[in-house]
Design a protein around this motif. Structure first.
Motif, mmCIF file in Angstrom:
data_model
loop_
_atom_site.group_PDB
_atom_site.id
_atom_site.type_symbol
_atom_site.label_atom_id
_atom_site.label_comp_id
_atom_site.label_asym_id
_atom_site.label_seq_id
_atom_site.Cartn_x
_atom_site.Cartn_y
_atom_site.Cartn_z
ATOM 1 N N GLY A 132 7.456 4.520 5.756
ATOM 2 C CA GLY A 132 6.365 3.870 5.370
ATOM 3 C C GLY A 132 5.060 3.846 5.847
ATOM 4 N N PRO A 133 4.062 2.834 5.697
ATOM 5 C CA PRO A 133 2.570 3.394 5.949
ATOM 6 C C PRO A 133 2.384 3.662 7.393
ATOM 7 C CG PRO A 133 2.562 1.082 5.249
ATOM 8 C CD PRO A 133 4.105 1.726 5.064
ATOM 9 N N GLY A 134 3.165 3.034 8.386
ATOM 10 C CA GLY A 134 3.067 3.289 9.752
ATOM 11 C C GLY A 134 2.530 2.248 10.575
ATOM 12 N N SER A 135 2.106 1.291 10.113
ATOM 13 C CA SER A 135 1.582 -0.078 10.905
ATOM 14 C C SER A 135 1.789 -1.213 9.886
ATOM 15 C CB SER A 135 0.326 0.323 11.544
ATOM 16 O OG SER A 135 -0.742 0.459 10.500
ATOM 17 N N VAL A 136 1.733 -2.420 10.548
ATOM 18 C CA VAL A 136 1.761 -3.542 9.897
ATOM 19 C C VAL A 136 0.103 -3.920 9.721
ATOM 20 C CG1 VAL A 136 2.520 -5.962 10.285
ATOM 21 C CG2 VAL A 136 3.846 -4.271 11.041
ATOM 22 N N PRO A 137 0.101 -4.162 8.557
ATOM 23 C CA PRO A 137 -1.331 -4.499 7.873
ATOM 24 C C PRO A 137 -1.827 -6.087 8.446
ATOM 25 C CG PRO A 137 -0.074 -4.681 5.985
ATOM 26 C CD PRO A 137 0.746 -4.223 7.122
ATOM 27 N N THR A 138 -2.973 -6.441 8.607
ATOM 28 C CA THR A 138 -3.704 -7.686 8.486
ATOM 29 C C THR A 138 -4.377 -8.045 7.228
ATOM 30 O OG1 THR A 138 -3.321 -7.646 10.864
ATOM 31 C CG2 THR A 138 -4.782 -9.397 9.932
ATOM 32 N N ALA A 139 -4.000 -9.229 6.579
ATOM 33 C CA ALA A 139 -4.656 -9.316 5.309
ATOM 34 C C ALA A 139 -6.016 -9.805 5.441
ATOM 35 C CB ALA A 139 -4.097 -10.565 4.643
ATOM 36 N N THR A 140 -6.984 -9.135 4.834
ATOM 37 C CA THR A 140 -8.374 -9.352 4.754
ATOM 38 C C THR A 140 -8.783 -10.578 3.945
ATOM 39 O OG1 THR A 140 -8.894 -7.739 3.514
ATOM 40 C CG2 THR A 140 -8.718 -6.990 5.773
ATOM 41 N N ALA A 141 -9.837 -11.279 4.107
ATOM 42 C CA ALA A 141 -10.477 -12.390 3.248
ATOM 43 C C ALA A 141 -11.104 -11.679 2.111
ATOM 44 C CB ALA A 141 -11.146 -13.277 4.077
ATOM 45 N N GLY A 142 -11.358 -12.647 1.181
ATOM 46 C CA GLY A 142 -12.181 -12.582 -0.085
ATOM 47 C C GLY A 142 -11.273 -11.784 -1.217
ATOM 48 N N SER A 143 -11.902 -11.549 -2.287
ATOM 49 C CA SER A 143 -11.266 -11.134 -3.781
ATOM 50 C C SER A 143 -10.780 -9.490 -3.179
ATOM 51 C CB SER A 143 -12.102 -11.098 -4.596
ATOM 52 O OG SER A 143 -12.750 -12.582 -4.747
ATOM 53 N N PRO A 144 -9.657 -9.395 -3.683
ATOM 54 C CA PRO A 144 -8.826 -8.132 -3.435
ATOM 55 C C PRO A 144 -9.717 -6.929 -4.359
ATOM 56 C CG PRO A 144 -7.402 -9.577 -4.732
ATOM 57 C CD PRO A 144 -8.509 -10.484 -4.326
ATOM 58 N N GLU A 145 -10.161 -6.019 -3.628
ATOM 59 C CA GLU A 145 -10.524 -4.764 -4.517
ATOM 60 C C GLU A 145 -9.283 -4.182 -5.183
ATOM 61 O OE1 GLU A 145 -11.893 -1.895 -1.780
ATOM 62 O OE2 GLU A 145 -13.745 -3.387 -1.005
ATOM 63 N N ILE A 146 -8.088 -4.223 -4.928
ATOM 64 C CA ILE A 146 -6.797 -3.929 -5.707
ATOM 65 C C ILE A 146 -6.684 -4.868 -6.803
ATOM 66 C CG2 ILE A 146 -4.390 -3.330 -5.592
ATOM 67 C CD1 ILE A 146 -5.191 -1.602 -3.047
ATOM 68 N N ALA A 147 -6.741 -4.468 -7.950
ATOM 69 C CA ALA A 147 -6.206 -5.246 -9.107
ATOM 70 C C ALA A 147 -4.704 -5.163 -9.679
ATOM 71 C CB ALA A 147 -7.227 -5.282 -10.319
ATOM 72 N N GLY A 148 -4.175 -4.105 -9.050
ATOM 73 C CA GLY A 148 -2.591 -3.918 -9.926
ATOM 74 C C GLY A 148 -1.939 -3.128 -8.881
ATOM 75 N N LEU A 149 -0.740 -3.175 -8.736
ATOM 76 C CA LEU A 149 0.194 -2.345 -8.083
ATOM 77 C C LEU A 149 1.326 -1.964 -8.811
ATOM 78 C CD1 LEU A 149 0.426 -4.339 -4.878
ATOM 79 C CD2 LEU A 149 -1.159 -2.342 -5.188
#
Length: 294
Positions: free
Chosen positions: A45-62
């Motif tokens: 995995g990525p190694g750590s648990v993320p914290t969601a940030t506010a605002g419109s996401p820069e990522i549009a697709g996954l």
């Protein structure tokens, strides 16, 4: 209004109950939160648990895989960590293959919400209606009743975000015409608050080294943001990428100027099983080309 919207016709809310809890992920709330957290901190995995940030996401697709969490979860976690760190979507469209072969060729659910052990997620009814009106998609709960491709993504989204809407779309047909039409409709009816997730595994049931090599044929076209080339490659090479049309539709939805990044590529032999007979998984993110250049 589409007559198949049962809730609209009856005046009663309807909810899809989880179909694969206890199989693809654990069935109780607290253990499921621990399981998802473990996907982020797993060795693959990525190694750590993320914290969601506010605002419109820069990522549009996954692109995120959809096998049982012990197998594909550590790779999917790369996609979700990147999404969480990029912002908070209002709606997540989840495109995935129809593994059961039941239901419409392109199917959206008629339910008002979908449930998992982590709670309920609302269906984006407005976007559902727009997609039905502008594509060959139909409301058909049969296609979603036993399907896992979209459901397996929900625990990650619910773990990261307190409030969002989703629109699962199940694809029994994944040819170029269907994928392009759906992608263009999503481009027309969504904005920067929407993220499109393509739920897909890659090579199925080959030795690890063979799977990695064959996956790269598809990932090369994905990284080049070439949805038509992806479909042509899958068909020409006989690749067993189960959600190739979903991936192509996601790429078409985000446009030719988007930047595509592959975050992780592994197999079930890396995460939780033998390397003799594996399934391949990849984590991919798409960013708007204009915003990235800025």
């Amino acid at each position: 209004m589409v007559p198949a919207y049962r809730a609209a016709v009856s005046g009663m809310d309807s909810a899809r109950q989880p179909a694969v809890a206890g199989r693809f992920y654990v069935r109780n709330e607290a253990p499921l939160r621990e399981q998802v957290e473990g996907m982020f901190t797993h060795a693959v995995g990525p190694g750590s648990v993320p914290t969601a940030t506010a605002g419109s996401p820069e990522i549009a697709g996954l692109v995120a895989p959809h096998a049982g969490l012990p197998f594909s979860g550590p790779v999917a976690a790369h996609s979700y960590a990147a999404l969480a760190e990029s912002g908070t979507p209002e709606t997540v469209v989840i495109l995935g293959p129809n593994h059961t072969g039941v239901g419409a060729a392109v199917a959206v659910p008629g339910d008002d919400e979908w449930r998992t052990p982590l709670g309920s997620v609302q269906i984006d009814a407005d976007l559902r209606e727009q997609i039905v009106d502008s594509t060959d998609a139909t409301v058909d709960d049969r296609a979603h009743a036993s399907e896992h491709a979209a459901e397996v993504q929900l625990p990650f989204l619910q773990y990261l975000y307190d409030d969002l809407a989703v629109l699962p779309i199940s694809l029994r047909r994944q040819d170029a015409d269907v994928s392009r039409q759906l992608g263009e409709a999503l481009a027309a009816h969504t904005d920067e608050e929407t993220v499109v997730i393509a739920s897909s595994d890659f090579t199925h049931y080959e030795p690890h080294d063979v799977a990695i090599e064959r996956d790269e044929l598809a990932l090369d076209r994905i990284e080049a943001n070439d949805p038509a080339g992806l479909i042509e490659t899958v068909e020409r090479e006989g690749l067993s990428v189960c959600g190739y049309g979903a991936i192509a539709a996601m790429l078409w939805a985000n446009g030719e100027d988007s930047q595509v990044d592959v975050f992780a590529h592994a197999t079930s032999g890396d995460t939780a099983g033998s390397r003799d007979d594996v399934v391949g998984y990849a984590s991919v993110a798409v960013r708007d080309g204009a915003s990235d250049a800025a």
